[in-house]
Scaffold this active site. Structure first.
Site, mmCIF file in Angstrom:
data_model
loop_
_atom_site.group_PDB
_atom_site.id
_atom_site.type_symbol
_atom_site.label_atom_id
_atom_site.label_comp_id
_atom_site.label_asym_id
_atom_site.label_seq_id
_atom_site.Cartn_x
_atom_site.Cartn_y
_atom_site.Cartn_z
ATOM 1 N N TYR A 1 0.948 -1.359 -0.143
ATOM 2 C CA TYR A 1 -0.107 0.121 -0.099
ATOM 3 C C TYR A 1 0.775 1.426 0.115
ATOM 4 O O TYR A 1 0.428 2.222 -0.759
ATOM 5 C CB TYR A 1 -0.842 -0.056 1.229
ATOM 6 C CG TYR A 1 -1.998 1.083 1.117
ATOM 7 C CD1 TYR A 1 -3.061 0.880 0.580
ATOM 8 C CD2 TYR A 1 -1.803 2.409 1.526
ATOM 9 C CE1 TYR A 1 -4.241 1.995 0.566
ATOM 10 C CE2 TYR A 1 -2.659 3.457 1.565
ATOM 11 C CZ TYR A 1 -3.642 3.123 0.830
ATOM 12 O OH TYR A 1 -4.800 4.386 0.674
ATOM 13 N N PHE B 1 -7.454 21.069 -24.995
ATOM 14 C CA PHE B 1 -7.814 19.687 -25.154
ATOM 15 C C PHE B 1 -8.837 19.667 -24.286
ATOM 16 O O PHE B 1 -9.037 20.073 -23.090
ATOM 17 C CB PHE B 1 -6.511 18.995 -24.658
ATOM 18 C CG PHE B 1 -6.959 17.607 -24.893
ATOM 19 C CD1 PHE B 1 -7.015 16.827 -26.212
ATOM 20 C CD2 PHE B 1 -7.281 16.732 -23.650
ATOM 21 C CE1 PHE B 1 -7.463 15.408 -26.372
ATOM 22 C CE2 PHE B 1 -7.535 15.321 -24.061
ATOM 23 C CZ PHE B 1 -7.794 14.819 -25.306
ATOM 24 N N THR B 2 -9.762 18.603 -24.570
ATOM 25 C CA THR B 2 -11.128 18.646 -23.968
ATOM 26 C C THR B 2 -10.989 18.520 -22.628
ATOM 27 O O THR B 2 -11.770 19.100 -21.843
ATOM 28 C CB THR B 2 -11.665 17.249 -24.553
ATOM 29 O OG1 THR B 2 -10.782 16.189 -24.449
ATOM 30 C CG2 THR B 2 -12.373 17.470 -26.020
ATOM 31 N N ASP C 1 1.803 20.144 -20.576
ATOM 32 C CA ASP C 1 1.177 18.796 -21.097
ATOM 33 C C ASP C 1 1.922 18.075 -21.796
ATOM 34 O O ASP C 1 2.151 18.218 -23.047
ATOM 35 C CB ASP C 1 -0.219 19.178 -21.475
ATOM 36 C CG ASP C 1 -1.082 17.818 -21.987
ATOM 37 O OD1 ASP C 1 -0.346 16.574 -21.975
ATOM 38 O OD2 ASP C 1 -2.259 17.810 -22.298
ATOM 39 N N LYS D 1 0.035 7.240 -23.649
ATOM 40 C CA LYS D 1 0.507 7.593 -24.832
ATOM 41 C C LYS D 1 2.139 7.174 -25.240
ATOM 42 O O LYS D 1 2.358 6.333 -25.146
ATOM 43 C CB LYS D 1 0.285 8.818 -25.400
ATOM 44 C CG LYS D 1 -1.352 9.593 -25.444
ATOM 45 C CD LYS D 1 -2.162 9.473 -24.350
ATOM 46 C CE LYS D 1 -3.394 10.150 -24.503
ATOM 47 N NZ LYS D 1 -4.044 9.906 -23.370
ATOM 48 N N ARG E 1 -13.306 14.756 -34.228
ATOM 49 C CA ARG E 1 -12.643 15.670 -33.497
ATOM 50 C C ARG E 1 -12.988 17.057 -34.380
ATOM 51 O O ARG E 1 -12.583 17.723 -35.065
ATOM 52 C CB ARG E 1 -11.268 15.602 -33.582
ATOM 53 C CG ARG E 1 -10.527 14.456 -33.050
ATOM 54 C CD ARG E 1 -10.255 14.623 -31.441
ATOM 55 N NE ARG E 1 -11.584 14.175 -30.749
ATOM 56 C CZ ARG E 1 -11.299 14.415 -29.188
ATOM 57 N NH1 ARG E 1 -10.214 14.345 -28.710
ATOM 58 N NH2 ARG E 1 -12.304 14.150 -28.612
ATOM 59 N N PHE F 1 -18.916 13.861 -26.510
ATOM 60 C CA PHE F 1 -18.546 12.995 -27.669
ATOM 61 C C PHE F 1 -18.518 11.605 -27.189
ATOM 62 O O PHE F 1 -18.771 10.855 -27.996
ATOM 63 C CB PHE F 1 -17.174 13.638 -28.096
ATOM 64 C CG PHE F 1 -16.199 13.718 -27.283
ATOM 65 C CD1 PHE F 1 -16.055 14.925 -26.710
ATOM 66 C CD2 PHE F 1 -15.283 12.770 -26.865
ATOM 67 C CE1 PHE F 1 -15.004 15.316 -25.608
ATOM 68 C CE2 PHE F 1 -14.360 12.962 -25.814
ATOM 69 C CZ PHE F 1 -14.372 14.275 -25.137
HETATM 70 C C1 P71 Z 1 -6.665 10.690 -26.835
HETATM 71 C C2 P71 Z 1 -6.956 10.874 -25.527
HETATM 72 C C3 P71 Z 1 -8.084 10.268 -24.569
HETATM 73 C C4 P71 Z 1 -9.036 11.163 -24.764
HETATM 74 C C5 P71 Z 1 -9.305 12.200 -23.799
HETATM 75 C C6 P71 Z 1 -10.545 12.995 -24.204
HETATM 76 C C7 P71 Z 1 -11.271 12.576 -25.311
HETATM 77 C C8 P71 Z 1 -11.024 11.768 -26.345
HETATM 78 C C9 P71 Z 1 -9.970 10.694 -25.925
HETATM 79 C C10 P71 Z 1 -5.804 12.072 -23.729
HETATM 80 C C11 P71 Z 1 -5.056 13.238 -23.321
HETATM 81 C C12 P71 Z 1 -4.432 13.944 -24.372
HETATM 82 C C13 P71 Z 1 -3.496 15.253 -23.911
HETATM 83 C C14 P71 Z 1 -2.800 15.917 -24.915
HETATM 84 C C15 P71 Z 1 -4.420 14.887 -21.696
HETATM 85 C C16 P71 Z 1 -5.155 13.834 -22.187
HETATM 86 C C17 P71 Z 1 -5.960 13.075 -20.916
HETATM 87 N N1 P71 Z 1 -6.138 11.767 -24.841
HETATM 88 N N2 P71 Z 1 -3.805 15.730 -22.691
HETATM 89 O O1 P71 Z 1 -6.021 11.572 -27.669
HETATM 90 O O2 P71 Z 1 -4.344 13.824 -25.585
HETATM 91 O O3 P71 Z 1 -5.498 11.926 -20.762
HETATM 92 O O4 P71 Z 1 -6.993 10.251 -20.957
HETATM 93 O O5 P71 Z 1 -4.826 9.750 -19.581
HETATM 94 O O6 P71 Z 1 -6.804 11.198 -18.794
HETATM 95 O O7 P71 Z 1 -7.335 9.629 -27.521
HETATM 96 P P1 P71 Z 1 -6.068 10.684 -20.041
#
Ligand code: P71
Length: 461
Positions: A76, A128-129, A219, A262, A386, A453
């Site tokens: 833990y 970013f969303t 980021d 990623k 997108r 979305f």
């Molecule tokens: C991607 C994602 C995953 C995603 C998130 C939201 C909508 C659709 C798909 C996530 C990112 C990203 C950047 C630049 C932060 C996050 C969030 N991307 N910054 O591209 O690309 O990270 O998903 O681990 O929470 O499909 P998280």
């Protein structure tokens, strides 16, 4: 024989295990996409042939990473794998402190709550969303200060993620530096098409923000991919390693949020990294409310081990050349076929220009959503909208936000698909493009309040 001829290169790995995929018929896909409300997020992955929804958490781990999974210390508190992660973050990124989180948006949540006050403004190189939503939930307003070129899919600027210094300084002067808790700077901007920021620009942003005592939150989700573009395109960096460039980028920033799903080649995980001791104490305290103890923050020990190894693999030149190279391969094929895509080709995916492919649909008829559904129907290739659906509504007026970019993203997972898969994708996109005039628009029949979305449902117009 002249040795000037371009020599081919291949993936710097061989395949040890395979995961069979299901082939479907047109009728099966017709039913699947209807059942999914024409939203590719709602398809079952079993019904997908080539899954280009996202590069997030979908990459293949190496044998070293899998071996690391067996070394998980699931204590833990004080797991050895946490200390390995801390070492990796210090060695490869140069940040002093790390707070693990279950994924990127959790790190965004913590830093937004800690740094943003009601009424603040957060300038950034395109939204970013999840990042923007967490800024808004903390009482802030996101302001886009990316260069104009980033909003033009045809513009071939080599560093479309650059920040417009005039836009940034005007905002600081208009609102006052005390209303700007930080600049939100992403490396390889996702929504712009996987486009990089240059080190030259970042240095200028650093100089300007230091004048006003404004920190930079980075980021760093795809920082190694950005570093590769700097090495390839920015004068003075051609002989620097990816690792050196990544370290230099991070050194110009104060805090970083990371979705390690990623660049860092793991299926789950993230972290917040930062240099300031006092802010670290606050973040470490907050993570226990939402994620878990500060030495695991929502991750299993084994996942932290795989992450530390993934970080070291992510800056390997041969890896990153093949990763970005595969995306370029697909992009170049589509350009040859005359399909309108965002240029230059980005690092993590190809972005189809839905506005241009479906000129008969207005943005209200959701061209990118319709195109993603049509592509799935043609071949079982799953892509992601997108465009206007992703951009959501203006929280004050309730109207749709209408982004200039109305795109479908073909996102390439790392080390998962072969060149033959890319050929199949290109041929399917071409077929859909040739019959694009037959594609009908869509309308919302269900729309949730946040990040619509993911869960919205649609019907054919
Ligand atoms: C991607 C994602 C995953 C995603 C998130 C939201 C909508 C659709 C798909 C996530 C990112 C990203 C950047 C630049 C932060 C996050 C969030 N991307 N910054 O591209 O690309 O990270 O998903 O681990 O929470 O499909 P998280």
């Amino acid at each position: 024989m002249s040795n000037k001829k371009k020599r081919s290169w291949a993936e710097p790995y061989k395949i040890k295990m395979v995961e069979p995929v299901k082939m479907t018929t047109q009728e099966e896909r017709q039913k699947a996409i209807r059942d999914a409300g024409y939203n590719t997020f709602l398809l079952r992955s079993e019904d997908v042939y080539i899954d280009l929804l996202t590069d997030s958490g979908t990459s293949a781990m190496s044998d070293r990473q899998w071996a690391g999974m067996m070394l998980g210390d699931e204590a833990y508190a004080g797991s050895r794998n946490f200390y390995h992660l801390e070492d990796a973050v210090r060695e490869y990124y140069g940040y002093k402190h790390v707070v693990p989180t279950h994924q990127g948006r959790a790190a965004e949540h913590i830093i937004s709550q800690l740094m943003i006050k009601e009424g603040d403004f957060i300038p950034g190189n395109m939204y970013f969303t999840t990042t923007k939503l967490h800024q808004e939930l903390a009482g802030g307003t996101f302001v886009d200060v990316i260069i104009d070129e980033a909003h033009d899919p045809e513009n071939e600027h080599p560093f479309k993620a650059n920040i417009d210094l005039n836009k940034l300084e005007n905002l600081i002067k208009e609102k006052g530096a005390d209303k700007i808790p930080y600049v939100s700077m992403a490396t390889t901007v996702n929504m712009a098409g996987g486009q990089p920021i240059s080190l030259g620009n970042l240095k200028e942003v650093r100089e300007l923000t230091q004048k006003y005592d404004i920190p930079i939150v980075h980021d760093m989700t795809r920082v190694a991919e950005n570093a590769y573009f700097i090495q390839q395109r920015e004068p003075g960096y051609e002989n620097k390693s990816i690792k050196e460039i990544v370290i230099e980028i991070c050194s110009l920033t104060d805090v970083a949020t990371m979705s390690s799903k990623k660049d860092a080649l793991v299926n789950i995980g993230g972290f917040l990294a930062l240099n300031d001791d006092e802010l670290f104490d606050k973040a470490r305290n907050m993570v226990v409310i939402y994620e878990g103890l500060h030495t695991y923050g929502g991750m299993a020990g084994r996942d932290m081990e795989a992450l530390s190894i993934g970080i070291s693999e992510s800056v390997d030149y041969d890896h990153i050349r093949a990763r970005v190279g595969q995306v370029q391969y697909l992009g170049e094929k589509l350009i040859e076929m005359g399909v309108p895509i965002v240029k230059p080709i980005g690092s993590h995916g190809i972005f189809l220009n839905a506005k241009k492919i479906l000129p008969h649909l207005s943005q209200d008829q959701l061209p990118a959503q319709s195109l993603a559904a049509a592509l799935y129907l043609d071949s079982g290739v799953r892509a992601m909208e997108r465009g206007v659906v992703s951009a959501g509504r203006n929280p004050e007026t309730g109207e749709h936000n209408y982004p200039k970019l109305e795109l479908v993203r073909l996102t390439i997972p790392r080390r998962v698909y072969t060149q033959a898969h890319m050929d199949v994708v290109a041929e399917s996109v071409e077929a859909v493009y040739r019959n694009a005039n037959e594609i009908k628009g869509l309308k919302f029949v269900y729309e949730p309040e946040y990040l619509r979305f993911f869960q919205s449902r649609f019907e054919v117009l």
